[in-house]
Scaffold this motif. Sequence first.
Motif, PDB file in Angstrom:
ATOM      1  N   ASP A  69       0.839  -1.194   0.000  1.00 57.46           N
ATOM      2  CA  ASP A  69       0.000   0.000   0.000  1.00 57.46           C
ATOM      3  C   ASP A  69       0.879   1.252   0.000  1.00 57.46           C
ATOM      4  N   VAL A  70       0.908   1.957  -1.113  1.00 55.07           N
ATOM      5  CA  VAL A  70       1.737   3.157  -1.237  1.00 55.07           C
ATOM      6  C   VAL A  70       1.324   4.215  -0.218  1.00 55.07           C
ATOM      7  N   ASP A  71       0.026   4.402  -0.029  1.00 59.88           N
ATOM      8  CA  ASP A  71      -0.441   5.414   0.922  1.00 59.88           C
ATOM      9  C   ASP A  71      -0.024   5.059   2.350  1.00 59.88           C
ATOM     10  N   LEU A 118       3.638   5.957   2.757  1.00 53.46           N
ATOM     11  CA  LEU A 118       3.861   7.400   2.858  1.00 53.46           C
ATOM     12  C   LEU A 118       3.343   7.971   4.172  1.00 53.46           C
ATOM     13  N   HIS A 119       2.339   7.361   4.750  1.00 57.30           N
ATOM     14  CA  HIS A 119       1.799   7.855   6.013  1.00 57.30           C
ATOM     15  C   HIS A 119       2.711   7.518   7.195  1.00 57.30           C
ATOM     16  N   ARG A 155      -2.930  12.971   6.021  1.00 59.93           N
ATOM     17  CA  ARG A 155      -3.022  12.141   4.823  1.00 59.93           C
ATOM     18  C   ARG A 155      -3.297  12.960   3.562  1.00 59.93           C
ATOM     19  N   LEU A 196       2.760  14.584  -0.050  1.00 55.73           N
ATOM     20  CA  LEU A 196       2.544  13.143  -0.109  1.00 55.73           C
ATOM     21  C   LEU A 196       1.918  12.750  -1.443  1.00 55.73           C
ATOM     22  N   ALA A 197       1.040  13.593  -1.967  1.00 50.73           N
ATOM     23  CA  ALA A 197       0.410  13.307  -3.253  1.00 50.73           C
ATOM     24  C   ALA A 197       1.456  13.242  -4.360  1.00 50.73           C
ATOM     25  N   ARG A 245       3.416  10.049  -3.945  1.00 53.40           N
ATOM     26  CA  ARG A 245       2.570   8.908  -4.311  1.00 53.40           C
ATOM     27  C   ARG A 245       2.667   8.641  -5.803  1.00 53.40           C
ATOM     28  N   LEU A 285       4.114   5.169  -7.458  1.00 50.98           N
ATOM     29  CA  LEU A 285       3.261   4.359  -8.323  1.00 50.98           C
ATOM     30  C   LEU A 285       3.900   4.152  -9.691  1.00 50.98           C
ATOM     31  N   ARG A 304       0.963   7.570 -14.408  1.00 49.72           N
ATOM     32  CA  ARG A 304      -0.075   8.572 -14.180  1.00 49.72           C
ATOM     33  C   ARG A 304      -0.956   8.673 -15.417  1.00 49.72           C
TER      34      ARG A 304
END
Length: 270
Positions: free
Chosen positions: A208-210, A213-214, A247, A252-253, A256, A260, A267
């Motif tokens: 899980d990439v999110d 990063l969290h 978040r 972070l975006a 991300r 990815l 993208r």
Amino acid sequence: MPRPVPAAPAAERVEAAGVSLRGVGRSFSTAGGTHDVLAGVDVDVAPGSTVALLGASGSGKSTLLRLVAGLDDPTAGTVEVGGEAVRGVGTRTAVVFQEPRLLPWRDLAGNVALGLPLGTSRAEGRAQVLHWLETVGLAGFAGHRPRRVSGGMAQRAALARALVRRPGVLLLDEPFAALDALTRLKMQDLLDDVQRGTGATVLFVTHDVDEALHLADRVLVLGTSEDRTGAHVVRDLAVGPPRPRDRGDAELAHLRVELLELLGVPRTHA
């Protein structure tokens, strides 16, 4: 808004240990010959930091974690925890797996007690078990058997069982993958709070990439290249915003999207 940093008593702090891998490889014999899972892995994890391992399925993330835990041995290179070579399972590390792996005939307190260091007195052990059950939000469930609690609560108990060991390095192999989305977010926040409260070094595997990063100060992406047959670190990415994180942070975006793309998810363009 980010959560406030919890005030942790000094007694809860642990002696964090660093992790070092030099030229690490792991190969397995198969019917078709030798299969190189890892090759030439060089990693340094600073004491007290949180590092995420990302990569496609089969890229060796769990294998690397097992090597640090002493559950497996490298076929090349060296693995050190706290400046000492890893030779089998030791007291410096503790592991949380994807499944809680609780003994069904023991209550939650009894399962957590399995993580106590050898030689712990009965009174001290009970105090430590109750302390960590309270820390993970299970103070009122010490006497419950695993079948009577939810999956998220069972995983909290598994985390408490690892923490009662007071490890310098906490290793987690996709610990929240089997949980529903909301419980997973809550468990991420719990892990973040516990890490900042204890100061332990954390190395965890995730898809899980999110999540990476969290929680992580650094994200290591494992992959392959033309010059090596096994996986190695193809990207070492520092995550800038201090923890605890929002978040929705714009930085972070951006990260991300980069992660990815490294994982083969380009993208989209309007």
